[in-house]
Design an enzyme around this catalytic site. Structure first.
Site, PDB file in Angstrom:
ATOM      1  N   ARG A 146       0.834  -1.207   0.000  1.00 24.27           N
ATOM      2  CA  ARG A 146       0.000   0.000   0.000  1.00 24.27           C
ATOM      3  C   ARG A 146       0.875   1.267   0.000  1.00 24.27           C
ATOM      4  O   ARG A 146       0.896   2.012  -0.975  1.00 24.27           O
ATOM      5  CB  ARG A 146      -0.942  -0.045   1.223  1.00 24.27           C
ATOM      6  CG  ARG A 146      -2.060   0.973   1.221  1.00 24.27           C
ATOM      7  CD  ARG A 146      -1.653   2.334   1.677  1.00 24.27           C
ATOM      8  NE  ARG A 146      -1.060   2.327   3.013  1.00 24.27           N
ATOM      9  CZ  ARG A 146      -0.421   3.366   3.539  1.00 24.27           C
ATOM     10  NH1 ARG A 146      -0.293   4.486   2.853  1.00 24.27           N
ATOM     11  NH2 ARG A 146       0.115   3.302   4.753  1.00 24.27           N
ATOM     12  N   ASP A 147       1.658   1.473   1.032  1.00 22.93           N
ATOM     13  CA  ASP A 147       2.465   2.706   1.138  1.00 22.93           C
ATOM     14  C   ASP A 147       3.528   2.735   0.035  1.00 22.93           C
ATOM     15  O   ASP A 147       3.854   3.793  -0.523  1.00 22.93           O
ATOM     16  CB  ASP A 147       3.131   2.751   2.527  1.00 22.93           C
ATOM     17  CG  ASP A 147       3.439   4.144   3.019  1.00 22.93           C
ATOM     18  OD1 ASP A 147       3.893   4.963   2.212  1.00 22.93           O
ATOM     19  OD2 ASP A 147       3.252   4.429   4.216  1.00 22.93           O
ATOM     20  N   HIS A 159       8.757   6.815   8.489  1.00 18.92           N
ATOM     21  CA  HIS A 159       9.436   7.002   7.203  1.00 18.92           C
ATOM     22  C   HIS A 159      10.880   7.374   7.545  1.00 18.92           C
ATOM     23  O   HIS A 159      11.201   7.699   8.691  1.00 18.92           O
ATOM     24  CB  HIS A 159       8.705   8.057   6.375  1.00 18.92           C
ATOM     25  CG  HIS A 159       7.423   7.503   5.782  1.00 18.92           C
ATOM     26  ND1 HIS A 159       7.329   7.066   4.489  1.00 18.92           N
ATOM     27  CD2 HIS A 159       6.209   7.282   6.337  1.00 18.92           C
ATOM     28  CE1 HIS A 159       6.104   6.615   4.265  1.00 18.92           C
ATOM     29  NE2 HIS A 159       5.401   6.736   5.369  1.00 18.92           N
ATOM     30  N   ASN A 162       9.578   4.111   3.698  1.00 18.95           N
ATOM     31  CA  ASN A 162       9.423   3.688   5.096  1.00 18.95           C
ATOM     32  C   ASN A 162      10.706   3.013   5.564  1.00 18.95           C
ATOM     33  O   ASN A 162      11.537   2.596   4.750  1.00 18.95           O
ATOM     34  CB  ASN A 162       8.288   2.656   5.211  1.00 18.95           C
ATOM     35  CG  ASN A 162       6.930   3.255   4.940  1.00 18.95           C
ATOM     36  OD1 ASN A 162       6.620   3.615   3.807  1.00 18.95           O
ATOM     37  ND2 ASN A 162       6.115   3.355   5.950  1.00 18.95           N
ATOM     38  N   CYS A 195       3.998   9.344   0.717  1.00 20.03           N
ATOM     39  CA  CYS A 195       2.615   9.764   0.507  1.00 20.03           C
ATOM     40  C   CYS A 195       2.577  10.797  -0.610  1.00 20.03           C
ATOM     41  O   CYS A 195       3.282  11.811  -0.542  1.00 20.03           O
ATOM     42  CB  CYS A 195       2.061  10.357   1.798  1.00 20.03           C
ATOM     43  SG  CYS A 195       0.407  11.015   1.589  1.00 20.03           S
ATOM     44  N   HIS A 240       4.896   4.108  12.845  1.00 19.16           N
ATOM     45  CA  HIS A 240       5.004   4.079  11.379  1.00 19.16           C
ATOM     46  C   HIS A 240       6.048   5.134  10.998  1.00 19.16           C
ATOM     47  O   HIS A 240       5.737   6.321  10.895  1.00 19.16           O
ATOM     48  CB  HIS A 240       3.623   4.415  10.820  1.00 19.16           C
ATOM     49  CG  HIS A 240       3.504   4.449   9.334  1.00 19.16           C
ATOM     50  ND1 HIS A 240       2.840   3.473   8.610  1.00 19.16           N
ATOM     51  CD2 HIS A 240       3.918   5.357   8.423  1.00 19.16           C
ATOM     52  CE1 HIS A 240       2.865   3.785   7.329  1.00 19.16           C
ATOM     53  NE2 HIS A 240       3.512   4.936   7.183  1.00 19.16           N
TER      54      HIS A 240
END
Ligand code: HMG
Ligand code: MG
Length: 281
Positions: free
Chosen positions: A10-11, A204, A244, A235, A202
């Site tokens: 996803r990311d 990055h 990430n 993002c 989470h």
């Protein structure tokens, strides 16, 4: 025991300039399923106009082979997204808002308050269907539009999400600017009100602090971490948001620090090869 949420599908894929073919996404997720990861964030049921890279979310969910014991989750921004996600039987949904107003407007075209009002019926419906709900708080440390975010601002959003029934919070350093001392100070503020079992981190990794931040969080009792194989991610609505923290580093670094981590790094490398040959970064 450490729980790793692999958010690469996803990311990672949302931030690629080109659209990764559905079959590659499916092969990648199937390879990850076999590595001992407890949770894989498969895709997003967001507007395909906003994130065309993930417009095949339904197809990906239908085509992957689900391994029992692995949670296959997805990002959902509103009731429309929830209905799309339910049609393909996702195991868990992740709502997302931010700790700063400007980021939220750019990312979901809503204020923080509007987003929480929007989430409330989604949490109720998800729970009625037996699904757990994650709530992301982006820009928890730093906003690309507003600068540094105070821990009290992030705590305020965290409390509002807990109040509407969100089961787990993922605290996002969206642009990767947090230092270990920022991590410690935000976590001390959050942990005064929220138990560590409800929190995921989470990170990055813009300035190479990602792994130090993971370790600083673990020392304060956090056991759930989001990461991406190969360090992909970012993002589209946070300028400068880089990859990430790498799942391989999280597994290795936490193990070296003495934590129990049940993920096979060799299998993660095999999964990464599927993307590496395509030049994904
Ligand atoms: P909007 O334009 O304000 O939505 O977007 P709207 O309700 O006015 O609807 C406009 C159109 O979108 C309508 O279609 C809706 O049907 C459609 P039209 O009538 O024009 O044909 N629509 C949808 N279609 C499919 N699925 C849906 C959906 N909802 C509406 N769920 C919206 C609001 C929230 C939808 C939009 O802003 C959006 O999709 N944003 C997503 C942005 C995004 O995915 N960002 C990246 C993820 S967040 C992140 O990466 C951070 C994180 O990793 C943590 C961290 O690092 O900090 C999680
Ligand atoms: Mg992210």
């Amino acid at each position: 025991m450490i729980r790793i949420v692999e958010v690469g599908p996803r990311d990672g894929f949302q931030n690629q300039e080109r659209v990764i073919p559905t079959s590659v996404k499916v092969d990648f997720i199937n390879a990850l399923s076999d590595s001992g990861l407890q949770e894989i964030e498969v895709s997003s049921f967001v507007s395909p106009k906003w994130v065309p890279q993930l417009s095949d979310a339904v197809e990906v969910f239908v085509k992957i082979k689900r391994v029992p014991g692995v949670t296959y989750s997805a990002l959902v921004p509103n009731m429309h997204g929830f209905e799309r996600a339910m049609a393909v039987d996702v195991d868990k949904i992740a709502l997302f808002t931010g700790a700063s107003e400007s980021f939220n407007q750019h990312n979901i075209n809503a204020s923080i308050a509007e987003s929480i009002t929007r989430f409330s019926p989604v949490v109720r419906e998800a729970h009625a269907c037996g699904l757990p709900v994650r709530g992301y708080i982006s820009t928890a440390f730093w906003c690309p539009y507003e600068g540094q975010v105070k821990p009290s601002q992030t705590l305020d959003v965290a409390k509002r999400l807990v109040d509407i029934g969100v089961d787990e919070l993922s605290i996002g350093d969206t642009v990767g600017q947090a230092t270990p001392s920022d991590t410690q100070s935000l976590l001390e503020t959050l942990l005064a009100k929220i138990p560590p079992s409800k929190l995921a981190m989470h990170f990055h990794d813009t300035y190479g602090n990602g792994m130090q931040n993971v370790l600083a969080s673990w020392k304060l009792g956090i056991e759930t971490f989001d990461s991406t194989v190969g360090g992909t991610g970012g993002c589209p609505y946070a300028p400068g948001a880089p990859g990430n923290v790498r799942t391989e580093d999280v597994v290795k670094g936490l193990r070296e620090a003495g934590a129990e981590v049940s993920v096979d790094i060799g299998k993660l490398s095999k999964a990464w090869k599927i993307l590496e040959v395509l030049g994904v970064t």
